[in-house]
Design a protein around this motif. Structure first.
Motif, PDB file in Angstrom:
ATOM      1  N   ALA A  27      14.334-119.822  51.965  1.00 32.84           N
ATOM      2  CA  ALA A  27      15.086-120.623  52.964  1.00 32.84           C
ATOM      3  C   ALA A  27      14.613-120.214  54.488  1.00 32.84           C
ATOM      4  CB  ALA A  27      16.524-120.395  52.914  1.00 32.84           C
ATOM      5  N   LYS A  28      14.418-119.015  54.826  1.00 28.47           N
ATOM      6  CA  LYS A  28      13.854-118.422  56.019  1.00 28.47           C
ATOM      7  C   LYS A  28      12.432-119.503  56.504  1.00 28.47           C
ATOM      8  CE  LYS A  28      15.928-114.012  56.303  1.00 28.47           C
ATOM      9  NZ  LYS A  28      15.739-112.362  56.534  1.00 28.47           N
ATOM     10  N   ALA A  29      11.700-119.446  55.350  1.00 28.94           N
ATOM     11  CA  ALA A  29      10.380-119.932  55.475  1.00 28.94           C
ATOM     12  C   ALA A  29      10.554-121.375  55.764  1.00 28.94           C
ATOM     13  CB  ALA A  29       9.432-119.685  54.202  1.00 28.94           C
ATOM     14  N   LEU A  30      11.282-122.076  55.180  1.00 27.94           N
ATOM     15  CA  LEU A  30      11.605-123.503  55.538  1.00 27.94           C
ATOM     16  C   LEU A  30      12.097-123.642  56.735  1.00 27.94           C
ATOM     17  CD1 LEU A  30      13.147-124.687  51.902  1.00 27.94           C
ATOM     18  CD2 LEU A  30      10.693-125.088  53.046  1.00 27.94           C
ATOM     19  N   ALA A  31      13.283-122.891  57.140  1.00 28.01           N
ATOM     20  CA  ALA A  31      13.666-122.978  58.349  1.00 28.01           C
ATOM     21  C   ALA A  31      12.834-122.778  59.700  1.00 28.01           C
ATOM     22  CB  ALA A  31      14.871-122.119  58.789  1.00 28.01           C
ATOM     23  N   ILE A  32      11.926-121.891  59.475  1.00 28.07           N
ATOM     24  CA  ILE A  32      11.001-121.732  60.599  1.00 28.07           C
ATOM     25  C   ILE A  32       9.685-122.802  60.681  1.00 28.07           C
ATOM     26  CG2 ILE A  32       8.888-120.255  61.119  1.00 28.07           C
ATOM     27  CD1 ILE A  32      10.531-117.922  60.093  1.00 28.07           C
ATOM     28  N   ALA A  33       9.346-123.391  59.523  1.00 27.44           N
ATOM     29  CA  ALA A  33       8.636-124.450  59.367  1.00 27.44           C
ATOM     30  C   ALA A  33       9.276-125.738  60.056  1.00 27.44           C
ATOM     31  CB  ALA A  33       8.192-124.725  58.003  1.00 27.44           C
ATOM     32  N   ILE A  34      10.309-126.009  59.789  1.00 35.70           N
ATOM     33  CA  ILE A  34      10.918-127.146  60.014  1.00 35.70           C
ATOM     34  C   ILE A  34      11.107-127.046  61.851  1.00 35.70           C
ATOM     35  CG2 ILE A  34      13.506-128.171  60.510  1.00 35.70           C
ATOM     36  CD1 ILE A  34      13.878-127.546  57.554  1.00 35.70           C
ATOM     37  N   CYS A  35      11.299-125.836  62.177  1.00 34.85           N
ATOM     38  CA  CYS A  35      11.488-125.783  63.659  1.00 34.85           C
ATOM     39  C   CYS A  35      10.181-125.788  64.281  1.00 34.85           C
ATOM     40  CB  CYS A  35      12.068-124.450  64.003  1.00 34.85           C
ATOM     41  SG  CYS A  35      14.163-124.324  63.445  1.00 34.85           S
ATOM     42  N   PHE A  36       9.095-125.412  63.895  1.00 36.64           N
ATOM     43  CA  PHE A  36       7.867-125.440  64.364  1.00 36.64           C
ATOM     44  C   PHE A  36       7.486-126.962  64.359  1.00 36.64           C
ATOM     45  CE2 PHE A  36       3.241-125.176  64.170  1.00 36.64           C
ATOM     46  CZ  PHE A  36       2.916-124.212  65.128  1.00 36.64           C
ATOM     47  N   LEU A  37       7.777-127.528  63.289  1.00 33.51           N
ATOM     48  CA  LEU A  37       7.343-129.124  63.187  1.00 33.51           C
ATOM     49  C   LEU A  37       8.260-129.835  64.178  1.00 33.51           C
ATOM     50  CD1 LEU A  37       6.905-129.596  59.383  1.00 33.51           C
ATOM     51  CD2 LEU A  37       5.014-129.885  61.158  1.00 33.51           C
ATOM     52  N   ALA A  38       9.636-129.543  64.171  1.00 30.06           N
ATOM     53  CA  ALA A  38      10.346-130.287  65.036  1.00 30.06           C
ATOM     54  C   ALA A  38      10.036-130.280  66.491  1.00 30.06           C
ATOM     55  CB  ALA A  38      11.687-130.011  65.096  1.00 30.06           C
ATOM     56  N   LYS A  39       9.322-129.273  67.136  1.00 29.48           N
ATOM     57  CA  LYS A  39       9.005-128.841  68.432  1.00 29.48           C
ATOM     58  C   LYS A  39       7.857-129.864  68.685  1.00 29.48           C
ATOM     59  CE  LYS A  39       8.742-125.145  71.497  1.00 29.48           C
ATOM     60  NZ  LYS A  39       8.826-123.680  71.425  1.00 29.48           N
ATOM     61  N   ARG A  40       7.105-130.073  67.647  1.00 27.01           N
ATOM     62  CA  ARG A  40       5.782-130.885  67.971  1.00 27.01           C
ATOM     63  C   ARG A  40       6.342-132.141  68.129  1.00 27.01           C
ATOM     64  NH1 ARG A  40       1.443-129.540  63.157  1.00 27.01           N
ATOM     65  NH2 ARG A  40       0.662-127.450  63.724  1.00 27.01           N
ATOM     66  N   LEU A  41       7.420-132.607  67.771  1.00 30.77           N
ATOM     67  CA  LEU A  41       7.957-134.008  67.468  1.00 30.77           C
ATOM     68  C   LEU A  41       8.850-134.198  68.672  1.00 30.77           C
ATOM     69  CD1 LEU A  41       8.095-134.315  63.512  1.00 30.77           C
ATOM     70  CD2 LEU A  41       6.499-135.722  65.156  1.00 30.77           C
ATOM     71  N   THR A  42       8.977-133.113  69.396  1.00 26.37           N
ATOM     72  CA  THR A  42      10.269-133.061  70.378  1.00 26.37           C
ATOM     73  C   THR A  42      10.355-134.513  71.178  1.00 26.37           C
ATOM     74  OG1 THR A  42       9.953-130.892  70.836  1.00 26.37           O
ATOM     75  CG2 THR A  42      11.377-132.014  72.607  1.00 26.37           C
ATOM     76  N   VAL A  43       9.141-134.886  71.792  1.00 23.66           N
ATOM     77  CA  VAL A  43       9.142-136.103  72.610  1.00 23.66           C
ATOM     78  C   VAL A  43       9.701-137.393  71.959  1.00 23.66           C
ATOM     79  CG1 VAL A  43       7.532-137.839  73.782  1.00 23.66           C
ATOM     80  CG2 VAL A  43       7.364-135.488  74.013  1.00 23.66           C
ATOM     81  N   LEU A  44       9.226-137.577  70.550  1.00 22.54           N
ATOM     82  CA  LEU A  44       9.475-138.702  69.808  1.00 22.54           C
ATOM     83  C   LEU A  44      11.171-138.666  69.605  1.00 22.54           C
ATOM     84  CD1 LEU A  44       9.050-141.253  68.192  1.00 22.54           C
ATOM     85  CD2 LEU A  44       8.234-139.664  66.436  1.00 22.54           C
ATOM     86  N   ILE A  45      11.410-137.425  69.138  1.00 25.26           N
ATOM     87  CA  ILE A  45      12.809-137.133  68.659  1.00 25.26           C
ATOM     88  C   ILE A  45      13.834-137.661  69.907  1.00 25.26           C
ATOM     89  CG2 ILE A  45      14.658-135.499  68.108  1.00 25.26           C
ATOM     90  CD1 ILE A  45      12.325-134.106  66.728  1.00 25.26           C
ATOM     91  N   ARG A  46      13.419-137.011  71.138  1.00 22.57           N
ATOM     92  CA  ARG A  46      14.326-137.404  72.420  1.00 22.57           C
ATOM     93  C   ARG A  46      14.270-138.826  72.612  1.00 22.57           C
ATOM     94  NH1 ARG A  46      15.794-133.185  75.324  1.00 22.57           N
ATOM     95  NH2 ARG A  46      14.950-131.249  75.340  1.00 22.57           N
ATOM     96  N   GLN A  47      13.134-139.746  72.420  1.00 26.22           N
ATOM     97  CA  GLN A  47      12.914-141.125  72.529  1.00 26.22           C
ATOM     98  C   GLN A  47      14.131-141.779  71.659  1.00 26.22           C
ATOM     99  OE1 GLN A  47       8.790-141.593  72.111  1.00 26.22           O
ATOM    100  NE2 GLN A  47       8.196-141.438  74.152  1.00 26.22           N
ATOM    101  N   LEU A  48      13.965-141.452  70.388  1.00 26.56           N
ATOM    102  CA  LEU A  48      14.695-142.145  69.422  1.00 26.56           C
ATOM    103  C   LEU A  48      16.314-141.738  69.734  1.00 26.56           C
ATOM    104  CD1 LEU A  48      12.885-141.673  66.050  1.00 26.56           C
ATOM    105  CD2 LEU A  48      12.633-143.404  67.862  1.00 26.56           C
TER     106      LEU A  48
END
Length: 201
Positions: free
Chosen positions: A96-117
């Motif tokens: 679960a820790k590994a998944l949570a860290i990976a999710i946050c890493f990917l979300a950070k890459r997608l920050t601009v798109l997430i904010r736009q949406l």
């Protein structure tokens, strides 16, 4: 002559950045398994190559000893009881820790798109316009609905609760908000804490 077996690899040090919650067992509660899988589903809806990106990120972060390959990732995600091919094996805190860290890493890459949406969704809501008026948001929602319906078991009570496009769209927007929550400097710690709200004894 007796040959000693090699020692088991130690957990990746990056996992130490997340505390182990005080749970009655070493397995993750049902809600944690569901939340992590749905957040990954949202990432896949945002990025067509999302599933491959998850595997690449686990390698970049030194998490291969926890999530070794595509099959292992699928088995871990299948601990979500809402899935069509759900498996009863537990989800460990380490996984679960590994998944949570990976999710946050990917979300950070997608920050601009997430904010736009999210901004687009707010503007449409303010003007009382349908979500189809924002092409990129509409595309994300359509992909999320398609992935959810393809992966989740329609007989499960938790899935039946999302029996309309409108309910799935609301879930997809909520997951976007949660992904944005993951993008700050303390994103992994905040996500990890939120997963266990009400679960810790």
């Amino acid at each position: 002559m007796q040959v000693d077996s090699p020692p088991a690899p130690s957990p990746p040090s990056i996992l130490d950045t997340l505390p182990s919650p005080n749970l009655p067992t070493t397995d993750c509660p049902r809600r944690v398994r569901i939340d992590l899988d749905l957040l990954m589903l949202a990432i896949e809806a945002l990025d067509v190559g999302g599933s491959e990106a998850i595997l690449k990120v686990t390698e970049q972060l030194g998490l291969k000893t926890v999530i070794a390959n595509r099959v292992r990732l699928w088995l871990i995600r299948s601990t979500n009881p809402m899935r069509r091919q759900s498996q009863r094996d537990p989800l460990s805190l380490e996984e679960a820790k590994a998944l949570a860290i990976a999710i946050c890493f990917l979300a950070k890459r997608l920050t601009v798109l997430i904010r736009q949406l999210l901004l687009g969704h707010q503007q449409l809501s303010d003007k009382q316009l349908s979500l189809e008026h924002h092409f990129r948001l509409s595309e994300y929602l359509q992909r999320f609905r398609s992935l959810f319906r393809a992966r989740m078991n329609p007989q499960r009570a938790g899935v039946i609760a999302y029996d309309t496009d409108e309910k799935l769209d609301a879930l997809a927007i909520t997951l976007l908000t949660r992904l944005l929550f993951c993008t700050g400097t303390q994103g992994p710690q905040r996500l990890w804490s939120s997963l266990f709200d009400g679960e810790v004894v």
